[in-house]
Design an enzyme around this catalytic site. Structure first.
Site, PDB file in Angstrom:
ATOM      1  N   VAL A 176      11.013  30.025   7.129  1.00 46.06           N
ATOM      2  CA  VAL A 176      10.064  30.717   6.247  1.00 46.06           C
ATOM      3  C   VAL A 176       9.938  29.970   4.926  1.00 46.06           C
ATOM      4  O   VAL A 176       8.841  29.695   4.438  1.00 46.06           O
ATOM      5  CB  VAL A 176      10.496  32.178   6.002  1.00 46.06           C
ATOM      6  N   ASP A 234     -33.067   8.185   9.949  1.00 43.60           N
ATOM      7  CA  ASP A 234     -33.795   7.259  10.804  1.00 43.60           C
ATOM      8  C   ASP A 234     -33.525   7.613  12.260  1.00 43.60           C
ATOM      9  O   ASP A 234     -32.801   8.577  12.541  1.00 43.60           O
ATOM     10  CB  ASP A 234     -33.420   5.805  10.505  1.00 43.60           C
ATOM     11  N   LYS A 293     -41.187   6.526   9.030  1.00 40.86           N
ATOM     12  CA  LYS A 293     -42.584   6.888   8.754  1.00 40.86           C
ATOM     13  C   LYS A 293     -42.942   6.794   7.274  1.00 40.86           C
ATOM     14  O   LYS A 293     -43.987   7.255   6.854  1.00 40.86           O
ATOM     15  CB  LYS A 293     -42.847   8.315   9.255  1.00 40.86           C
ATOM     16  N   GLY A 347     -23.898   5.953  13.236  1.00 46.18           N
ATOM     17  CA  GLY A 347     -22.650   5.205  13.200  1.00 46.18           C
ATOM     18  C   GLY A 347     -22.033   5.206  11.826  1.00 46.18           C
ATOM     19  O   GLY A 347     -21.931   6.239  11.164  1.00 46.18           O
TER      20      GLY A 347
END
Length: 410
Positions: A26, A200, A222, A254
């Site tokens: 404990v 991306d 984009k 990654g």
């Protein structure tokens, strides 16, 4: 007393005297938190566990090698009673009551004046859970609640808005190989707190569905490039949103620094005077082969592995790779972004001495539900890509480790 719930409070014990009676399991569990709180700890016990003894040897507490004696709980702030002697515990508890010392008692919580909550920590927040029903205390239940709350805070599924002004900036977060569960805890937490996310096609897309509707998600593919190159447009978007006082996450697949142009973004932000936090990610060069049952190293088979970018063919004058030297290595060769050039890579390695029979595996969409593995050799790699219509993203592993694990088609 049992009809009323405990009153929760945070004790500031830095530099204040605390006594722990007992040196068993404990005490071993409770002592690290008391040490972290900066308490001046005296431990009284004839014997202690090896871990507790190590704490004493390190000077983190004072160990008095004896049983409890009346007067031990005088002029202290807090006591933890955890001996194996019930009579000693009772006498110590009574002394704590007389001296108005808050006291936790491990063998009889009803006789204690304080209870230890189930606690956890996440980013400067301490979560403490107490059972309000004294008769129905269940340590496992409170610990489960604690774990659920802390896990939610860490992985971003439990989000509490910050009402104080946040410091704007950019977090460059490696999202891992594709499986949304493989992002780091810190990355997920920063993503959950973002105002703007610029991602991306290699970022783990499933993570975006978890974002609140007020988060602006920008697909880097984009962005209107105008007269700028693609990377410059991304850099500018990061800078512009950060200058607007927003918390921006640049989510990359990654690891940001493994063929991710992460340092280019860090440099651009530094030149603009914008703070940037880099959160490493699990690289697909190791994780994807692992998910397909291929270890990049294995005792007696491969003592090293080399990671190479295959986006430029070996005969291209822009290539920085020493392919002849790679052909002489006996370890594992991992090629990223090499689907389009693998035939030329294989031809070059064979020309410089690599055996045509060297095992090779192509792993497409690794760690995702669409993952598939195609096995071949250096001699058949180009044909295998065409026959099996292997598409990017794919990780290519070359070496004897390909045959170490169970045959995936068996």
């Amino acid at each position: 007393m049992a009809e009323h719930p405990a009153y929760p409070v945070g004790l500031r014990l830095t530099g204040r005297r605390v006594v722990v009676l007992g040196g068993g399991e404990v005490a071993q569990r409770r002592l690290p938190a008391l040490i972290a709180a900066g308490a001046d700890i005296t431990l009284v016990s004839p014997e202690v566990t090896p871990s507790v003894e190590a704490m004493a040897d390190a000077g983190e507490l004072t160990w008095e090698r004896r049983p409890y004696a009346d007067g031990d709980l005088t002029d202290i702030w807090y006591a933890l009673i955890a001996t194996s002697d019930h009579d000693a515990n009772t006498r110590a508890s009574a002394e704590a009551e007389r001296n108005r010392v808050w006291c936790v008692r491990s063998d009889d919580a009803d006789e204690a004046t304080a209870w230890t909550p189930a606690t956890g920590h996440s980013e400067g927040v301490t979560v403490a859970v107490l059972t309000t029903d004294a008769k129905g205390r269940d340590p496992r239940h409170t610990a489960a609640i604690r774990d659920a709350v802390v896990e939610g805070l860490r992985d971003g599924t439990l989000v509490a808005p910050h009402h104080r002004t946040r410091t704007p900036g950019v977090a460059l977060v490696g999202g891992g190989p594709g499986d949304p569960d493989l992002i780091t805890v810190r990355g997920r937490r920063l993503l959950a707190a973002a105002d703007v996310v610029i991602t991306d096609h290699l970022g783990p897309r499933d993570l975006l569905t978890e974002l609140p509707p007020n988060v602006e998600v920008i697909d880097a593919a984009k962005l209107p490039y105008g007269r700028f190159m693609a990377q410059e447009a991304i850099n500018n978007a990061l800078i512009e949103h950060a200058k607007q006082g927003k918390s921006v996450v640049r989510l990359k697949g990654g690891d940001p620094f493994v063929y991710g142009r992460g340092m280019e973004e860090v440099q651009a932000l530094a030149e603009a005077g914008i703070a940037c936090t880099v959160v490493p990610g699990i690289s697909s060069s190791i994780s994807v082969p692992g998910a397909a049952g291929i270890p990049v190293t294995h005792r007696g088979v491969a003592h090293e592995f080399t990671v190479v970018s295959g986006h430029i063919a070996p005969d291209d004058e822009r290539s920085l790779v020493d392919w002849p030297s790679l052909a002489k290595l006996t370890g594992t060769l991992v090629i990223l972004m090499g689907v389009a050039t693998i035939a030329k890579v294989a031809e070059t390695l064979i020309a410089h001495g690599k055996s045509p029979d060297t095992p090779l595996a192509l792993i497409q969409e690794g760690t995702t539900a669409a993952q598939r593995r195609v096995d071949a050799t250096l001699a058949t790699a180009g044909e295998a890509v065409l026959t099996h219509e292997v598409k990017p993203p794919a990780v290519i592993v070359i070496g004897e480790v390909v045959n170490v694990g169970p045959n995936p088609s068996a």
